[in-house]
Every structure is written in structure tokens, then in C-alpha cells.
Scaffold this motif. Structure first.
Motif, mmCIF file in Angstrom:
data_model
loop_
_atom_site.group_PDB
_atom_site.id
_atom_site.type_symbol
_atom_site.label_atom_id
_atom_site.label_comp_id
_atom_site.label_asym_id
_atom_site.label_seq_id
_atom_site.Cartn_x
_atom_site.Cartn_y
_atom_site.Cartn_z
ATOM 1 N N MET A 1 -20.977 4.301 -5.189
ATOM 2 C CA MET A 1 -20.023 3.219 -5.077
ATOM 3 C C MET A 1 -20.790 1.898 -5.184
ATOM 4 O O MET A 1 -21.752 1.688 -4.465
ATOM 5 N N ASN A 2 -20.333 1.034 -6.072
ATOM 6 C CA ASN A 2 -21.035 -0.225 -6.262
ATOM 7 C C ASN A 2 -20.556 -1.292 -5.267
ATOM 8 O O ASN A 2 -19.615 -1.072 -4.500
ATOM 9 N N TYR A 3 -21.193 -2.432 -5.316
ATOM 10 C CA TYR A 3 -20.894 -3.515 -4.377
ATOM 11 C C TYR A 3 -19.433 -3.956 -4.449
ATOM 12 O O TYR A 3 -18.776 -4.145 -3.424
ATOM 13 N N GLU A 4 -18.895 -4.111 -5.652
ATOM 14 C CA GLU A 4 -17.510 -4.567 -5.819
ATOM 15 C C GLU A 4 -16.518 -3.566 -5.237
ATOM 16 O O GLU A 4 -15.539 -3.940 -4.612
ATOM 17 N N GLU A 5 -16.769 -2.276 -5.463
ATOM 18 C CA GLU A 5 -15.883 -1.248 -4.904
ATOM 19 C C GLU A 5 -15.929 -1.265 -3.377
ATOM 20 O O GLU A 5 -14.895 -1.151 -2.721
ATOM 21 N N LYS A 6 -17.116 -1.417 -2.805
ATOM 22 C CA LYS A 6 -17.238 -1.503 -1.346
ATOM 23 C C LYS A 6 -16.508 -2.728 -0.810
ATOM 24 O O LYS A 6 -15.831 -2.661 0.214
ATOM 25 N N LYS A 7 -16.640 -3.834 -1.512
ATOM 26 C CA LYS A 7 -15.969 -5.071 -1.105
ATOM 27 C C LYS A 7 -14.446 -4.896 -1.137
ATOM 28 O O LYS A 7 -13.746 -5.295 -0.204
ATOM 29 N N GLU A 8 -13.928 -4.272 -2.197
ATOM 30 C CA GLU A 8 -12.489 -4.017 -2.308
ATOM 31 C C GLU A 8 -12.002 -3.102 -1.194
ATOM 32 O O GLU A 8 -10.942 -3.329 -0.606
ATOM 33 N N MET A 9 -12.775 -2.058 -0.886
ATOM 34 C CA MET A 9 -12.389 -1.152 0.194
ATOM 35 C C MET A 9 -12.367 -1.869 1.537
ATOM 36 O O MET A 9 -11.478 -1.656 2.357
ATOM 37 N N LYS A 10 -13.337 -2.722 1.773
ATOM 38 C CA LYS A 10 -13.389 -3.474 3.026
ATOM 39 C C LYS A 10 -12.182 -4.410 3.130
ATOM 40 O O LYS A 10 -11.555 -4.501 4.187
ATOM 41 N N LEU A 11 -11.838 -5.082 2.030
ATOM 42 C CA LEU A 11 -10.665 -5.958 2.036
ATOM 43 C C LEU A 11 -9.387 -5.162 2.276
ATOM 44 O O LEU A 11 -8.505 -5.606 3.016
ATOM 45 N N ASP A 12 -9.262 -3.995 1.640
ATOM 46 C CA ASP A 12 -8.091 -3.143 1.871
ATOM 47 C C ASP A 12 -7.997 -2.745 3.343
ATOM 48 O O ASP A 12 -6.920 -2.775 3.937
ATOM 49 N N ALA A 13 -9.124 -2.363 3.927
ATOM 50 C CA ALA A 13 -9.144 -1.978 5.339
ATOM 51 C C ALA A 13 -8.754 -3.160 6.220
ATOM 52 O O ALA A 13 -8.003 -3.003 7.197
ATOM 53 N N MET A 14 -9.237 -4.351 5.888
ATOM 54 C CA MET A 14 -8.890 -5.543 6.665
ATOM 55 C C MET A 14 -7.405 -5.861 6.544
ATOM 56 O O MET A 14 -6.758 -6.228 7.526
ATOM 57 N N ARG A 15 -6.855 -5.696 5.344
ATOM 58 C CA ARG A 15 -5.412 -5.940 5.154
ATOM 59 C C ARG A 15 -4.589 -4.972 5.987
ATOM 60 O O ARG A 15 -3.624 -5.355 6.653
ATOM 61 N N TYR A 16 -4.956 -3.692 5.944
ATOM 62 C CA TYR A 16 -4.219 -2.700 6.732
ATOM 63 C C TYR A 16 -4.349 -2.996 8.222
ATOM 64 O O TYR A 16 -3.372 -2.934 8.963
ATOM 65 N N ARG A 17 -5.552 -3.315 8.667
ATOM 66 C CA ARG A 17 -5.768 -3.615 10.087
ATOM 67 C C ARG A 17 -4.894 -4.789 10.517
ATOM 68 O O ARG A 17 -4.317 -4.787 11.585
ATOM 69 N N TRP A 18 -4.763 -5.800 9.652
ATOM 70 C CA TRP A 18 -3.916 -6.950 9.976
ATOM 71 C C TRP A 18 -2.457 -6.509 10.076
ATOM 72 O O TRP A 18 -1.759 -6.858 11.022
ATOM 73 N N LEU A 19 -1.985 -5.739 9.097
ATOM 74 C CA LEU A 19 -0.603 -5.255 9.147
ATOM 75 C C LEU A 19 -0.349 -4.438 10.407
ATOM 76 O O LEU A 19 0.659 -4.616 11.095
ATOM 77 N N ARG A 20 -1.258 -3.538 10.710
ATOM 78 C CA ARG A 20 -1.113 -2.663 11.867
ATOM 79 C C ARG A 20 -1.156 -3.462 13.169
ATOM 80 O O ARG A 20 -0.353 -3.262 14.059
ATOM 81 N N SER A 21 -2.085 -4.395 13.266
ATOM 82 C CA SER A 21 -2.270 -5.151 14.505
ATOM 83 C C SER A 21 -1.132 -6.125 14.776
ATOM 84 O O SER A 21 -0.877 -6.471 15.933
ATOM 85 N N THR A 22 -0.444 -6.565 13.743
ATOM 86 C CA THR A 22 0.621 -7.544 13.931
ATOM 87 C C THR A 22 2.022 -6.938 13.875
ATOM 88 O O THR A 22 3.007 -7.660 14.014
ATOM 89 N N GLN A 23 2.117 -5.613 13.675
ATOM 90 C CA GLN A 23 3.425 -4.958 13.616
ATOM 91 C C GLN A 23 4.185 -5.203 14.918
ATOM 92 O O GLN A 23 3.657 -5.027 16.003
ATOM 93 N N ASN A 24 5.428 -5.654 14.805
ATOM 94 C CA ASN A 24 6.326 -5.935 15.935
ATOM 95 C C ASN A 24 5.868 -7.116 16.791
ATOM 96 O O ASN A 24 6.243 -7.217 17.946
ATOM 97 N N HIS A 25 5.070 -8.009 16.240
ATOM 98 C CA HIS A 25 4.668 -9.209 16.969
ATOM 99 C C HIS A 25 5.383 -10.425 16.378
ATOM 100 O O HIS A 25 5.716 -10.462 15.198
ATOM 101 N N ASP A 26 5.588 -11.420 17.202
ATOM 102 C CA ASP A 26 6.346 -12.601 16.799
ATOM 103 C C ASP A 26 5.784 -13.300 15.567
ATOM 104 O O ASP A 26 6.541 -13.837 14.772
ATOM 105 N N LEU A 27 4.471 -13.308 15.392
ATOM 106 C CA LEU A 27 3.924 -14.057 14.260
ATOM 107 C C LEU A 27 4.384 -13.513 12.923
ATOM 108 O O LEU A 27 4.365 -14.214 11.926
#
Length: 95
Positions: A1-27
């Protein structure tokens, strides 16, 4: 896996974590165009609920096991109509 693929995976994980962490919250209930409000799970007969973070994981895992997707790089394989192709349909697309 090259640097760009790792970067994309990390961003995807961060996006999911944000969605999961903010589910059912006022923001998330901003009523602002272009913002993600809540993610709902269909319960049948015109009923849906917005599950909590742990339930969200469960429902995503269940859907992923039922509807297996195949990817080319980061993007899912699409069918002739431009919809995401489910595993098994892939063989038909390649024929």
C-alpha cells in the motif's frame, strides 16, 4: 500500500469516526443545506430510527455482510446503471 492509499484510508476512518461520534448529537441537527443530519436505519413499514453509535456499528456491519461490495482502489465497482454492484453481480458485469 502506497502513501496515498494509506492517506485515503486514514481520511475515510476519520470521516466514519466523525459520523459515528456525532450521531444523535445536537451539532448534527443544524438544518444547514449540505450538512449531514442523522443516519437512519429502516425498520420496515415506513419506520426508521436513528441508532446510537454502537448500534450504528452493528447495522453497518450487518449491511456490509449482507451486501458485499468490491472495490477498484477506493471506488466501488458500479453496474451498468451507475449503481453500486453487489458481490455476485460483479461476475455478470465481467461477462
Amino acid at each position: 500500500m502506497n502513501y496515498e492509499e494509506k492517506k485515503e484510508m486514514k481520511l475515510d476512518a476519520m470521516r466514519y469516526r466523525w459520523l459515528r461520534s456525532t450521531q444523535n448529537h445536537d451539532l448534527r441537527e443544524t438544518q444547514t443545506a449540505g450538512c449531514i443530519d442523522l443516519l437512519f436505519v429502516h425498520r420496515g413499514d415506513y419506520s426508521a430510527t436513528a441508532p446510537g453509535p454502537e448500534e450504528l456499528d452493528f447495522h453497518i456491519d450487518r449491511a456490509m455482510s449482507k451486501y458485499r461490495l468490491q472495490y477498484i482502489g477506493r471506488n466501488p465497482v458500479l453496474d451498468v446503471y451507475g449503481d453500486v454492484a453487489i458481490e455476485g453481480e460483479i461476475d455478470e458485469l465481467l461477462e
